[in-house]
Design a protein around this motif. Structure first.
Motif, short mmCIF file in Angstrom:
data_model
loop_
_atom_site.label_atom_id
_atom_site.label_comp_id
_atom_site.label_asym_id
_atom_site.label_seq_id
_atom_site.Cartn_x
_atom_site.Cartn_y
_atom_site.Cartn_z
N PRO A 184 68.27 19.31 97.93
CA PRO A 184 67.41 19.00 99.08
C PRO A 184 68.18 18.36 100.24
N GLN A 185 69.09 17.43 99.91
CA GLN A 185 69.87 16.78 100.96
C GLN A 185 70.82 17.77 101.63
N LEU A 186 71.38 18.71 100.85
CA LEU A 186 72.26 19.73 101.42
C LEU A 186 71.51 20.59 102.43
N ALA A 187 70.33 21.06 102.03
CA ALA A 187 69.55 21.93 102.92
C ALA A 187 69.17 21.21 104.21
N ASP A 188 68.74 19.95 104.08
CA ASP A 188 68.36 19.18 105.27
C ASP A 188 69.56 18.96 106.18
N ALA A 189 70.71 18.59 105.58
CA ALA A 189 71.90 18.31 106.39
C ALA A 189 72.41 19.58 107.06
N GLN A 190 72.36 20.72 106.36
CA GLN A 190 72.81 21.98 106.96
C GLN A 190 71.93 22.36 108.16
N TYR A 191 70.65 22.16 108.01
CA TYR A 191 69.72 22.48 109.12
C TYR A 191 70.07 21.65 110.35
N ARG A 192 70.30 20.35 110.15
CA ARG A 192 70.57 19.47 111.28
C ARG A 192 71.95 19.73 111.90
N VAL A 193 72.96 20.04 111.05
CA VAL A 193 74.28 20.35 111.58
C VAL A 193 74.24 21.66 112.36
N ALA A 194 73.58 22.69 111.81
CA ALA A 194 73.50 23.98 112.49
C ALA A 194 72.80 23.84 113.84
N ALA A 195 71.75 23.02 113.88
CA ALA A 195 71.05 22.79 115.14
C ALA A 195 71.96 22.10 116.16
N ALA A 196 72.76 21.14 115.68
CA ALA A 196 73.66 20.42 116.58
C ALA A 196 74.79 21.32 117.08
N LEU A 197 75.16 22.33 116.28
CA LEU A 197 76.20 23.27 116.70
C LEU A 197 75.68 24.37 117.59
N GLY A 198 74.37 24.46 117.73
CA GLY A 198 73.79 25.45 118.62
C GLY A 198 73.23 26.68 117.94
N GLY A 199 73.17 26.69 116.61
CA GLY A 199 72.60 27.82 115.89
C GLY A 199 73.47 28.27 114.73
N LEU A 200 73.09 29.39 114.13
CA LEU A 200 73.77 29.90 112.95
C LEU A 200 74.85 30.90 113.31
N THR A 201 75.88 30.96 112.46
CA THR A 201 76.92 31.98 112.59
C THR A 201 76.67 33.08 111.56
N GLN A 202 77.41 34.18 111.66
CA GLN A 202 77.22 35.29 110.74
C GLN A 202 77.67 34.95 109.32
N ASP A 203 78.76 34.19 109.19
CA ASP A 203 79.31 33.86 107.87
C ASP A 203 79.39 32.35 107.69
N TRP A 204 79.24 31.94 106.43
CA TRP A 204 79.45 30.54 106.05
C TRP A 204 80.53 30.51 104.98
N ARG A 205 81.46 29.54 105.09
CA ARG A 205 82.52 29.39 104.10
C ARG A 205 82.40 28.00 103.48
N PHE A 206 82.44 27.95 102.12
CA PHE A 206 82.18 26.69 101.42
C PHE A 206 83.37 26.16 100.62
N ASP A 207 84.32 26.99 100.22
CA ASP A 207 85.48 26.53 99.45
C ASP A 207 85.08 25.72 98.21
N ARG A 208 84.21 26.28 97.37
CA ARG A 208 83.78 25.64 96.12
C ARG A 208 83.16 24.26 96.35
N MET A 209 82.40 24.14 97.41
CA MET A 209 81.80 22.86 97.75
C MET A 209 80.75 22.46 96.73
N SER A 210 80.69 21.16 96.44
CA SER A 210 79.71 20.63 95.50
C SER A 210 78.31 21.05 95.90
N THR A 211 77.48 21.35 94.94
CA THR A 211 76.09 21.81 95.07
C THR A 211 76.01 23.30 95.30
#
Length: 206
Positions: free
Chosen positions: A173-200
């Motif tokens: 839940p915290q990941l989804a909320d934080a991603q939404y807020r970061v994406a909004a601050a960056l101006g929207g979504l990109t075509q690809d997301w890269r995670f590098d084995r990120m936790s969660t």
């Protein structure tokens, strides 16, 4: 530890017949230290090992993992060896990686010397790189989640622009909320997301 001048002095005084105790008083060091240098058990500029090399037990695992993925983040690899039983701190772990030269050299990432540099093009809107950063001393109200706070960082590969959101946990839940807020601050979504084995996002089952 003796300086080069002290080392020269104690050997010269010993040749003159001075006792270990007299030499120690003269240079202001204890007798065991003076004796060790005189006997050749210690040398100027060479420190004794701090202790057992606990990294050795995980060197083969780290070598294999970095052979699979030379770009694997040290934070992700540290989490894996911690799960395997390592009790080293993160700085000690990364020092072990550097001293052993475990990470393979990646030619495209290796700084070029004396030759033209090829810049890898990242089209605008193409990719966002996500990662958690662990921080100590979370706010008092977050005591129920543990002793750490977490910063989710999203960075645009095209411009290196980044934004972060502080979170009390890396759970879904915290990941989804934080991603939404970061994406909004960056101006929207990109075509690809890269995670590098990120936790969660990725659970290591090795």
């Amino acid at each position: 530890m003796l300086t080069q001048e002290d080392d020269v002095d104690i050997h010269a005084l010993r040749r003159r017949g001075w006792s270990i105790s007299a030499i120690a008083r003269h240079v202001g060091k204890d007798r065991r230290t003076v004796r060790a240098y005189l006997d050749g058990k210690r040398q100027v500029g060479v420190r004794a090992p701090a202790g057992a090399d606990t990294f050795a037990a995980y060197a083969a695992y780290c070598t294999a993992r970095l052979a699979e993925d030379p770009h694997l983040w040290a934070t992700a690899l540290f989490d894996e060896v911690t799960d395997l039983g390592s009790d080293r701190s993160y700085p000690s772990f990364t020092r072990g990686l550097r001293l052993r030269g475990v990470r393979p050299v990646c030619e495209p990432c290796h700084p070029a010397k004396g030759r033209p540099v090829a810049i890898i093009d990242h089209p605008g809107g193409q990719e966002t790189h996500w990662d958690w950063v662990e921080l100590p001393d979370p706010p008092v109200g977050w005591d129920g989640y543990g002793k750490k706070a977490y910063l989710l960082v999203g960075a645009l590969s095209h411009s290196s622009k980044w934004r972060g959101v502080l979170s009390e946990s890396t759970e879904q839940p915290q990941l989804a909320d934080a991603q939404y807020r970061v994406a909004a601050a960056l101006g929207g979504l990109t075509q690809d997301w890269r995670f590098d084995r990120m936790s969660t996002v990725v659970v290591n089952r090795r």
